[in-house]
Design a protein around this motif. Structure first.
Motif, short mmCIF file in Angstrom:
data_model
loop_
_atom_site.label_atom_id
_atom_site.label_comp_id
_atom_site.label_asym_id
_atom_site.label_seq_id
_atom_site.Cartn_x
_atom_site.Cartn_y
_atom_site.Cartn_z
N ALA A 19 0.89 -1.27 0.00
CA ALA A 19 -0.09 -0.06 -0.08
C ALA A 19 0.91 1.18 0.31
O ALA A 19 1.91 1.17 0.38
CB ALA A 19 -0.89 -0.05 1.21
N SER A 20 0.48 2.26 -0.64
CA SER A 20 1.18 3.46 -0.75
C SER A 20 0.12 4.75 -0.48
O SER A 20 -0.91 4.74 -1.15
CB SER A 20 1.70 3.60 -2.20
OG SER A 20 2.49 4.62 -2.35
N GLY A 21 0.59 5.36 0.65
CA GLY A 21 -0.15 6.55 0.73
C GLY A 21 0.31 7.75 0.38
O GLY A 21 1.35 7.76 -0.31
N ARG A 24 3.50 7.77 3.04
CA ARG A 24 4.00 6.68 3.65
C ARG A 24 3.76 5.22 2.76
O ARG A 24 3.09 5.38 1.52
CB ARG A 24 3.36 6.26 4.65
CG ARG A 24 3.66 7.23 5.81
CD ARG A 24 2.84 6.98 6.94
NE ARG A 24 1.47 6.61 6.81
CZ ARG A 24 0.65 5.89 7.60
NH1 ARG A 24 1.09 5.06 8.58
NH2 ARG A 24 -0.59 5.68 7.51
N VAL A 103 6.44 -4.30 11.72
CA VAL A 103 5.33 -4.44 12.30
C VAL A 103 4.37 -5.82 12.27
O VAL A 103 4.87 -6.38 11.36
CB VAL A 103 4.16 -3.17 12.30
CG1 VAL A 103 4.99 -1.86 12.44
CG2 VAL A 103 3.42 -3.27 10.83
C1 Q0Z Z 1 -1.84 0.14 7.43
C2 Q0Z Z 1 -1.33 2.59 5.44
C3 Q0Z Z 1 1.03 3.04 4.84
C4 Q0Z Z 1 -0.38 3.05 3.08
C5 Q0Z Z 1 -3.19 -0.98 6.38
N1 Q0Z Z 1 -0.18 -3.65 10.95
C6 Q0Z Z 1 -1.09 -3.57 9.82
N2 Q0Z Z 1 -1.20 -4.75 9.54
C7 Q0Z Z 1 -2.07 -4.72 8.22
N3 Q0Z Z 1 -2.48 -3.47 7.63
C8 Q0Z Z 1 -1.90 -2.48 7.92
C9 Q0Z Z 1 -1.30 -2.14 9.37
CL1 Q0Z Z 1 -0.68 -1.07 9.88
C10 Q0Z Z 1 -2.35 -1.06 7.50
N4 Q0Z Z 1 -2.64 0.90 6.66
C11 Q0Z Z 1 -2.46 2.42 6.42
C12 Q0Z Z 1 -0.18 2.48 5.80
C13 Q0Z Z 1 0.86 3.14 3.65
C14 Q0Z Z 1 -1.59 2.88 4.02
F1 Q0Z Z 1 2.29 3.08 5.29
N5 Q0Z Z 1 -3.33 0.11 5.67
#
Ligand code: Q0Z
Length: 317
Positions: A19-21, A24, A103
């Protein structure tokens, strides 16, 4: 030429980008190396957005400051709720040191968990229109930016594109499908906010509101994930000069917003590049936020996480 020069992030491209925000990236780590459970690498870039648009000019060290603040808060809130942090060093690729975290991979809940201690932003708009926020009726006569009688849990849906939609607690229960779990999420969110707001207040910083994302681990335990209590997931205001009745300056982004407004930018993408004095001033504000809130020099974070910088710091001492 790409809008954002991201050599560090590209150097991680052998990892699957999940995923790309806006600012981040999140990568999957191989689970074929004896790890007990699926893990992710989250990397915070130096990109900055205002008015929902990302500027082409990075703020040096912004990603490291945000990562360091997240870790600071994870380390101080474990008695309230477990979190997804595994390591800021072991397993982080060299080029992501200081800005990357390993994480636990979670099953994320489909709601954003916003807590507001002050009435501002979309909460202020909703209050003006209806006298309520997230279905919670509020006293008449509140002024913009005023402190609320108690922190409010105001969830929203996760929109892939565009803006998150405010929902009431009952809708959040429907989306999550478990009332008891959602009550725990609300209680936990408010406790996290309250702990952080009390600490920052002592540092001259107001935590106006913040957003958490929770997930469940393989055992169904509630875990707080994502970034926590960073300037990108929260509104931080300087306590000095705080005055209800109008919007407050952002602790971190106000130089950029002021410059952007004066520049004549219409606040539609693409965002303009930033002049050097705005970059320098904004970097200093991020570092100041870190140092005020944590009580330690930002260099201490670099020394703990980035071997070369640590050597530099020790060498200079
Ligand atoms: C975090 C996000 C980012 C784009 C999903 N521990 C986790 N396990 C599964 N999924 C996530 C997490 Cl934190 C999760 N996001 C937000 C973060 C880039 C979107 F770095 N979406």
């Amino acid at each position: 030429m790409p809008l954002v020069a991201s050599a560090h992030v590209n150097a991680l491209a052998d990892l699957p980008l999940l995923a790309s925000g806006k600012v981040r990236e999140m990568y999957a780590l191989s689970d074929s190396d004896g790890a007990a459970e699926p893990r992710l690498l989250m990397v915070a870039s130096d990109r900055i957005s205002t008015y929902d648009a990302v500027h082409p000019t990075p703020i040096p060290d912004k990603g490291k400051v945000l990562t360091a603040l997240s870790v600071f808060w994870f380390e101080r809130t474990g008695h309230i709720v477990a979190n997804h942090l595994l390591s800021a060093t072991d397993g982080v690729p060299e080029e992501a040191l200081g800005r990357g975290l390993i994480v636990r991979r979670l099953r994320m809940l489909p709601v954003e968990c916003v807590v507001r201690g002050y009435i501002t932003g979309s909460g202020w708009s909703d209050y003006q229109a209806s006298g309520a926020v997230s279905g919670i009726p509020l006293p008449a006569g509140l002024r913009e930016s005023e402190r609320l009688p108690e922190p409010l849990f105001t969830p929203s849906t996760k929109a892939d594109a565009g803006h998150d939609e405010a929902i009431d607690f009952e809708r959040a229960v429907e989306l999550v499908g478990d009332r008891e779990l959602m009550e725990l999420v609300r209680q936990t969110s408010i406790e996290l906010y309250s702990l952080a707001a009390e600490r920052t207040r002592e540092c001259g910083v107001i935590l106006a509101d913040t957003k958490f994302e929770f997930g469940l681990d393989g055992d169904g335990q509630l875990i707080v994930g994502d970034e926590v209590l960073t300037p990108d997931s929260s509104r931080y205001w300087p306590a000095d000069g705080f005055e209800p009745g109008h919007g407050q300056p952002s602790f971190d982004k106000q130089y950029v917003r002021d410059w952007a407004s004066a520049s004549g930018w219409d606040k539609r993408p693409p965002a303009p590049s930033l002049p050097p004095d705005v970059v320098t001033g904004t970097r200093a504000r991020y570092v100041e936020a870190y140092e005020r809130i944590t009580g330690e020099p930002f260099d201490a974070w670099l020394a703990r996480t980035t071997a070369a910088a640590g050597a530099d710091v020790r060498g200079a001492a």
